[in-house]
Write an enzyme that holds these catalytic residues in place. Structure first.
Site, PDB file in Angstrom:
ATOM      1  N   GLN A  68       0.777  -1.247   0.000  1.00 21.30           N
ATOM      2  CA  GLN A  68       0.000   0.000   0.000  1.00 21.30           C
ATOM      3  C   GLN A  68       0.809   1.299   0.000  1.00 21.30           C
ATOM      4  O   GLN A  68       0.459   2.246  -0.708  1.00 21.30           O
ATOM      5  CB  GLN A  68      -0.948   0.013   1.210  1.00 21.30           C
ATOM      6  CG  GLN A  68      -1.902   1.172   1.181  1.00 21.30           C
ATOM      7  CD  GLN A  68      -2.819   1.295   2.379  1.00 21.30           C
ATOM      8  OE1 GLN A  68      -3.378   2.334   2.623  1.00 21.30           O
ATOM      9  NE2 GLN A  68      -3.002   0.248   3.150  1.00 21.30           N
ATOM     10  N   GLU A 190       1.114  -1.312   8.338  1.00 16.20           N
ATOM     11  CA  GLU A 190       0.321  -0.170   8.793  1.00 16.20           C
ATOM     12  C   GLU A 190       0.239  -0.002  10.316  1.00 16.20           C
ATOM     13  O   GLU A 190       0.652   1.014  10.877  1.00 16.20           O
ATOM     14  CB  GLU A 190      -1.095  -0.312   8.207  1.00 16.20           C
ATOM     15  CG  GLU A 190      -2.114   0.668   8.732  1.00 16.20           C
ATOM     16  CD  GLU A 190      -1.835   2.100   8.297  1.00 16.20           C
ATOM     17  OE1 GLU A 190      -1.530   2.306   7.130  1.00 16.20           O
ATOM     18  OE2 GLU A 190      -1.934   3.000   9.152  1.00 16.20           O
ATOM     19  N   ASP A 219       0.548   3.662   6.044  1.00 15.99           N
ATOM     20  CA  ASP A 219       0.825   3.286   4.655  1.00 15.99           C
ATOM     21  C   ASP A 219       0.557   4.441   3.697  1.00 15.99           C
ATOM     22  O   ASP A 219       1.467   4.988   3.075  1.00 15.99           O
ATOM     23  CB  ASP A 219      -0.067   2.107   4.251  1.00 15.99           C
ATOM     24  CG  ASP A 219       0.472   0.788   4.773  1.00 15.99           C
ATOM     25  OD1 ASP A 219       1.667   0.737   5.108  1.00 15.99           O
ATOM     26  OD2 ASP A 219      -0.292  -0.181   4.847  1.00 15.99           O
ATOM     27  N   GLY A 298      -7.955  20.599  19.059  1.00 16.28           N
ATOM     28  CA  GLY A 298      -7.616  22.018  19.162  1.00 16.28           C
ATOM     29  C   GLY A 298      -8.102  22.599  20.486  1.00 16.28           C
ATOM     30  O   GLY A 298      -8.394  21.872  21.442  1.00 16.28           O
ATOM     31  N   GLY A 299      -8.203  23.904  20.541  1.00 15.93           N
ATOM     32  CA  GLY A 299      -8.566  24.574  21.786  1.00 15.93           C
ATOM     33  C   GLY A 299     -10.071  24.664  22.024  1.00 15.93           C
ATOM     34  O   GLY A 299     -10.511  25.170  23.048  1.00 15.93           O
TER      35      GLY A 299
HETATM   36  N1  COA Z   1      11.719 -10.344  -9.140  1.00 10.58           N
HETATM   37  C1  COA Z   1      12.383 -11.127  -8.265  1.00 10.58           C
HETATM   38  N2  COA Z   1      12.297 -10.983  -6.935  1.00 10.58           N
HETATM   39  C2  COA Z   1      11.482 -10.007  -6.482  1.00 10.58           C
HETATM   40  C3  COA Z   1      10.765  -9.158  -7.335  1.00 10.58           C
HETATM   41  C4  COA Z   1      10.920  -9.359  -8.730  1.00 10.58           C
HETATM   42  N3  COA Z   1      10.286  -8.596  -9.600  1.00 10.58           N
HETATM   43  N4  COA Z   1      10.052  -8.289  -6.571  1.00 10.58           N
HETATM   44  C5  COA Z   1      10.326  -8.609  -5.293  1.00 10.58           C
HETATM   45  N5  COA Z   1      11.185  -9.639  -5.233  1.00 10.58           N
HETATM   46  C6  COA Z   1      11.739 -10.256  -4.042  1.00 10.58           C
HETATM   47  C7  COA Z   1      12.634  -9.335  -3.254  1.00 10.58           C
HETATM   48  O1  COA Z   1      13.870  -9.190  -3.855  1.00 10.58           O
HETATM   49  C8  COA Z   1      12.687 -10.033  -1.914  1.00 10.58           C
HETATM   50  O2  COA Z   1      13.643 -11.065  -1.979  1.00 10.58           O
HETATM   51  P1  COA Z   1      14.860 -11.216  -0.905  1.00 10.58           P
HETATM   52  O3  COA Z   1      14.210 -11.226   0.440  1.00 10.58           O
HETATM   53  O4  COA Z   1      15.451 -12.517  -1.296  1.00 10.58           O
HETATM   54  O5  COA Z   1      15.759 -10.080  -1.047  1.00 10.58           O
HETATM   55  C9  COA Z   1      11.321 -10.721  -1.838  1.00 10.58           C
HETATM   56  O6  COA Z   1      10.725 -10.563  -3.117  1.00 10.58           O
HETATM   57  C10 COA Z   1      10.381 -10.184  -0.814  1.00 10.58           C
HETATM   58  O7  COA Z   1      10.362  -8.757  -0.766  1.00 10.58           O
HETATM   59  P2  COA Z   1       9.951  -8.037   0.579  1.00 10.58           P
HETATM   60  O8  COA Z   1       9.924  -6.592   0.380  1.00 10.58           O
HETATM   61  O9  COA Z   1      10.810  -8.545   1.684  1.00 10.58           O
HETATM   62  O10 COA Z   1       8.432  -8.539   0.763  1.00 10.58           O
HETATM   63  P3  COA Z   1       7.750  -9.176   2.045  1.00 10.58           P
HETATM   64  O11 COA Z   1       6.410  -9.631   1.575  1.00 10.58           O
HETATM   65  O12 COA Z   1       8.588 -10.200   2.702  1.00 10.58           O
HETATM   66  O13 COA Z   1       7.600  -7.945   3.048  1.00 10.58           O
HETATM   67  C11 COA Z   1       6.844  -5.728   3.653  1.00 10.58           C
HETATM   68  C12 COA Z   1       6.585  -6.994   2.835  1.00 10.58           C
HETATM   69  C13 COA Z   1       5.815  -4.714   3.264  1.00 10.58           C
HETATM   70  C14 COA Z   1       6.744  -6.054   5.142  1.00 10.58           C
HETATM   71  C15 COA Z   1       8.272  -5.214   3.361  1.00 10.58           C
HETATM   72  O14 COA Z   1       8.405  -5.056   1.975  1.00 10.58           O
HETATM   73  C16 COA Z   1       8.588  -3.897   4.064  1.00 10.58           C
HETATM   74  O15 COA Z   1       8.871  -3.853   5.268  1.00 10.58           O
HETATM   75  N6  COA Z   1       8.595  -2.802   3.294  1.00 10.58           N
HETATM   76  C17 COA Z   1       8.946  -1.484   3.804  1.00 10.58           C
HETATM   77  C18 COA Z   1       7.862  -0.909   4.653  1.00 10.58           C
HETATM   78  C19 COA Z   1       6.547  -0.842   3.942  1.00 10.58           C
HETATM   79  O16 COA Z   1       6.417  -0.296   2.875  1.00 10.58           O
HETATM   80  N7  COA Z   1       5.538  -1.384   4.610  1.00 10.58           N
HETATM   81  C20 COA Z   1       4.164  -1.097   4.250  1.00 10.58           C
HETATM   82  C21 COA Z   1       3.618  -2.023   3.342  1.00 10.58           C
HETATM   83  S1  COA Z   1       2.053  -1.353   2.890  1.00 10.58           S
END
Ligand code: COA
Length: 479
Positions: A68, A190, A219, A298-299
């Protein structure tokens, strides 16, 4: 003024590293424009407002966002006219495509409402050919936006050094859960951000536990902050010619939205917070800002009051603010004209210990009216009130449809759906909301038309596995 103009023109030339014939032509044409206009500014468009393109026309975004926060940011940039190329993992895509699905087999509303006006390309960023494509996209684009977990972009080989070497003008914008510090490696969603940013501890009722809010301040709020950072960086790049890193942590974004509570934290050192109803009730304050229920921030004291129909309609309520300048009309409306002169009620300070009784008395009046009647009557006297609108009422509200805030779009997989259009209205940059793309819908178009791969090269890329799902496709997690 003339000196500033000269400096700007000079730095523009200096900033571009490639000394080329093109640069000389640019300088000449700029000089020509200066002469022609007299003020060095480009000629104003001769087209009427709203017909000379959009604010961010020509800005190219390499959109590496998911879930998001990042997609909120890039959708706003796309609404403003930027060309958003969303990179997704082949066969899977943004995880939200399959989350909270309401129509079998179709992209979820979670995805469709955050990815309008974008193009989708599938690329496996870990495949060698996929890396080549990404490098070409980095050269082509102005901004890379990502919100992967900390370190994920680096693990793909897309370090700041690598990106900046390929394209020194590239702006690399990231959302992370936390900024540098003890929690910088954490994954964040979030509600984690709402808690870590100070919103949850100050939301809810004093007697109850901390509460998260339905508005996605962690988010979507952070995505909004990031969009502001990107546009600022694009503006600075006009002078410097250089890209830069833009980082917005969700904790920082939430805290920025909760800054009035940090204000109150500091005020606490100088005495109780008199506008909190807890003060009027004689409940002592602790060391930290308490939860203030529905007190206004607010106030001017305010509270949520029942309206006609509250017994069966959970949203038959209004927010009512007892703003001091309209105290007289409030007293008249609720049938308490004597409160205008009664020393216990006539001044804001006198009212503070009696707020509960005052709001109960006002509520006895609001309960005889619908929330919309309260709105109509109070507005005639400039008394600030707000009907508690349900999402159903918002979805059906004519005026929001007319302004393009609530928009109906058609989607090949799911039919018509509602989305939120651009909340920022600009007189010379009109948003035209388009449906979200299907997974990889624009892969071929972007590879051949934008990046210039030949048909033969495209076929090779296809067979390399760089843009297609692996043999046994990874399953999208349906939540
Ligand atoms: N091709 C190949 N690999 C891909 C890819 C693509 N096009 N797009 C994503 N990936 C891989 C990434 O490289 C990563 O691999 P790695 O862990 O081996 O390096 C993997 O997908 C997972 O990515 P990640 O961002 O860790 O996703 P997640 O589902 O594990 O975590 C979040 C999700 C949101 C918790 C995390 O991305 C995060 O903390 N983001 C920052 C904060 C944020 O935006 N949070 C709010 C979300 S609304």
């Amino acid at each position: 003024m003339a000196t500033r103009k000269k400096v700007q023109a000079k730095s523009k030339v200096k900033a571009r590293p490639q000394a080329s014939a093109k640069k000389v032509v640019n300088v000449r044409s700029q000089k020509f424009a200066e002469k022609a206009n007299g003020n060095g500014l480009p000629q104003p468009s001769t087209k009427p407002w709203g017909q000379a393109g959009k604010a961010l026309d020509g800005v190219k975004i390499l959109d590496f966002t998911h879930v998001q926060s990042g997609p909120t940011c890039t959708q706003l940039l796309a609404y403003m006219g930027a060309d958003c190329i969303k990179v997704e993992r082949p066969g899977v895509g943004d995880i939200t495509r399959g989350q909270l699905r309401d129509v079998k087999g179709a992209d979820s509303l979670y995805f469709t409402m955050l990815n309008g006006n974008k193009r989708s390309i599938t690329i496996d960023s870990k495949n060698p050919k996929g890396k080549d494509i990404l490098n070409r996209l980095i050269k082509h684009c102005d901004v890379l936006v990502e919100n992967f977990a900390p370190g994920a972009l680096d693990r793909m080989g897309l370090t700041w050094e690598h990106i900046h070497k390929i394209n020194p003008r590239m702006i690399v914008a990231s959302v992370k859960g936390f900024g540098p510090g003890p929690y910088e490696d954490c994954k964040v969603y979030e509600n984690v951000a709402q808690c870590a940013g100070g919103a949850a501890s100050t939301t809810g009722f004093r007697e109850g536990p901390p509460l998260v809010t339905g508005a996605q301040i962690g988010d979507s709020g952070t995505g909004l902050h990031l969009a502001f950072g990107i546009v600022s960086a694009l503006y600075q790049r006009i002078r410097t010619g250089r890209g830069q890193k833009v980082l917005c942590s969700m904790q920082d974004g939430v805290l920025n939205l909760a800054r009035v509570k940090l204000r109150d934290q500091q005020r606490l050192a100088h005495g109780p917070l008199s506008e909190y109803s807890q003060h009027g009730e004689g409940v002592p304050f602790g060391k930290a800002v308490p939860r203030a229920g529905n007190d206004s921030g607010g106030g001017q004291p305010g509270w949520i009051l029942k309206c006609k129909g509250w017994e069966t309609d959970p949203d038959a309520y209004t927010y009512f603010i007892t703003q001091a300048p309209v105290w007289g009309p409030i007293c008249d409306l609720i049938g308490k004209p004597e409160w205008k002169t009664d020393a216990d009620y006539a001044t804001p300070n006198a009212r503070l210990p009696r707020l509960k009784h005052i709001f109960n008395t006002i509520e006895a009046w609001t309960m005889t009216k619908t929330k919309f009647e309260v709105m109509d009557i109070c507005n005639q006297h400039d008394i600030p009130v707000g009907p508690i609108l349900s999402m159903k009422e918002i979805a059906e509200e004519e005026s929001l449809r007319k302004t393009g805030t609530v928009v109906e779009v058609d989607h090949p997989g799911r039919g018509k759906y509602l989305t939120v259009g651009n909340p920022v209205k600009m007189s010379d940059s009109i948003t035209d909301v388009q449906r979200s793309p299907l997974l990889g819908e624009h892969t071929e178009e972007i590879l051949t038309k934008v990046l210039g791969y030949s048909a033969k090269e495209y076929a090779e890329i296809k067979s390399s596995g760089a843009i297609t799902p692996p043999e046994k496709p990874a399953k999208a997690e349906a939540a």
